[in-house]
Design a protein around this motif. Structure first.
Motif, short mmCIF file in Angstrom:
data_model
loop_
_atom_site.label_atom_id
_atom_site.label_comp_id
_atom_site.label_asym_id
_atom_site.label_seq_id
_atom_site.Cartn_x
_atom_site.Cartn_y
_atom_site.Cartn_z
N GLU A 96 0.93 -1.15 -4.45
CA GLU A 96 1.32 0.27 -4.38
C GLU A 96 0.38 1.15 -5.23
OE1 GLU A 96 3.43 1.83 -2.39
OE2 GLU A 96 3.51 -0.19 -1.51
N LEU A 97 0.01 0.62 -6.39
CA LEU A 97 -0.88 1.38 -7.27
C LEU A 97 -2.30 1.38 -6.72
CD1 LEU A 97 0.42 0.10 -10.72
CD2 LEU A 97 0.82 2.34 -9.71
N LEU A 98 -2.71 0.20 -6.19
CA LEU A 98 -4.08 0.11 -5.65
C LEU A 98 -4.26 1.03 -4.45
CD1 LEU A 98 -4.68 -3.73 -5.99
CD2 LEU A 98 -5.65 -1.89 -7.39
N LYS A 99 -3.20 1.20 -3.68
CA LYS A 99 -3.27 2.10 -2.52
C LYS A 99 -3.63 3.51 -2.95
CE LYS A 99 -0.05 0.06 0.62
NZ LYS A 99 1.38 -0.03 0.88
N ARG A 100 -3.24 3.87 -4.14
CA ARG A 100 -3.55 5.22 -4.63
C ARG A 100 -4.93 5.27 -5.27
NH1 ARG A 100 0.84 6.95 -8.64
NH2 ARG A 100 -0.56 8.71 -8.70
N SER A 120 -5.80 -5.27 3.35
CA SER A 120 -4.86 -4.34 3.98
C SER A 120 -5.13 -2.91 3.51
CB SER A 120 -3.41 -4.74 3.69
OG SER A 120 -3.15 -4.62 2.32
N ILE A 121 -5.66 -2.79 2.32
CA ILE A 121 -6.00 -1.45 1.81
C ILE A 121 -7.44 -1.10 2.13
CG2 ILE A 121 -6.17 0.00 -0.25
CD1 ILE A 121 -4.10 -1.82 -1.57
N THR A 122 -8.32 -2.10 2.01
CA THR A 122 -9.75 -1.76 2.09
C THR A 122 -10.29 -1.69 3.52
OG1 THR A 122 -10.32 -4.08 1.74
CG2 THR A 122 -10.27 -2.66 -0.21
N ASP A 123 -9.66 -2.38 4.47
CA ASP A 123 -10.16 -2.31 5.85
C ASP A 123 -10.28 -0.87 6.37
OD1 ASP A 123 -10.57 -4.98 5.99
OD2 ASP A 123 -8.88 -5.45 7.32
N PRO A 124 -9.21 -0.08 6.25
CA PRO A 124 -9.34 1.31 6.71
C PRO A 124 -10.39 2.09 5.93
CG PRO A 124 -7.04 0.75 6.25
CD PRO A 124 -7.85 -0.39 5.77
N LEU A 125 -10.58 1.73 4.66
CA LEU A 125 -11.58 2.44 3.86
C LEU A 125 -12.99 2.11 4.35
CD1 LEU A 125 -10.06 1.91 0.28
CD2 LEU A 125 -9.87 3.92 1.75
#
Lengths: 120, 88
Positions: B36-40, B63-68
């Motif tokens: 949750e924190l990494l998403k921000r 899951s967070i970095t793919d869209p980035l």
């Protein structure tokens, strides 16, 4: 018989200004992973929502009945920083503190994880 | 003087999140940090920073970095080309 008619001095009953404050009176001991103990005002500790829940839940957690909470996963220097934040937060709320809370870059990640756990 | 106005201090989590974002150039492993924190935090990374963080972290951050990464790709090669590649 009390004296010769002079008024009897009744010692004032020690009482908090605000009865609701009863819960926040006193101290609590926070113990780090290495066993270092920090004694802080209960009021300060309650800046943390996690600690507030522990300290106010009916029946109480066994740790808090003895007035101490152990944090086997929080190291001493991080717990110290957290205690400093508790007091900074209280002072800031009351307007006594205007400076930013200092966070050293090298401890930020560890502090963030602990703060997240403590919901503070 | 402000009387009776209680100022609300930022939470320590919030202060730390901001601090981490300000210092992303020094961040390596983020193992153990809640998603949750990494998403921000991670969307504030440059390509270089994201590469370093992912390579030094054991946890799966995809899951967070793919869209980035997709965004970086779009910015570099354009919208059309990105559609082309992802439709294959």
């Amino acid at each position: 018989m009390v004296g010769k008619g002079e008024p009897v001095a009744v010692p004032p009953v020690p009482r908090d200004d605000n009865e609701e404050e009863d819960d926040t009176a006193g101290f609590v001991k926070l113990i780090s992973a290495e066993g270092f103990e920090f004694v802080v005002d209960k009021k300060a500790a309650m800046v943390s929502n996690t600690l507030r829940n522990m300290l106010t839940s009916p029946g109480g957690f066994s740790e808090t009945r003895h007035g101490e909470v152990r944090f086997p996963e929080i190291t001493t220097h991080i717990l110290e920083k957290i205690c400093q934040y508790f007091y900074w937060s209280l002072h800031y709320s009351s307007g006594k503190e205007t400076t930013e809370f200092p966070i050293e870059p090298e401890i930020t990640l560890e502090l963030m994880m602990a703060a997240n756990y403590l919901d503070t | 003087m402000e009387f009776g106005i209680r100022r609300k201090p930022l939470s320590l989590v919030e202060l730390c999140v901001r601090r981490v974002i300000d210092n992303l150039r020094y961040v390596g492993s983020v193992d153990g940090v809640e998603m949750e924190l990494l998403k921000r935090i991670l969307p504030h990374c440059t390509q270089e920073q994201l590469t370093r963080i992912e390579s030094r972290t054991q946890m799966d951050l995809s899951s967070i970095t793919d869209p980035l990464w997709k965004l970086f790709y779009q910015r570099q090669f354009g919208e059309e080309h990105t559609k082309d590649v992802t439709s294959r």
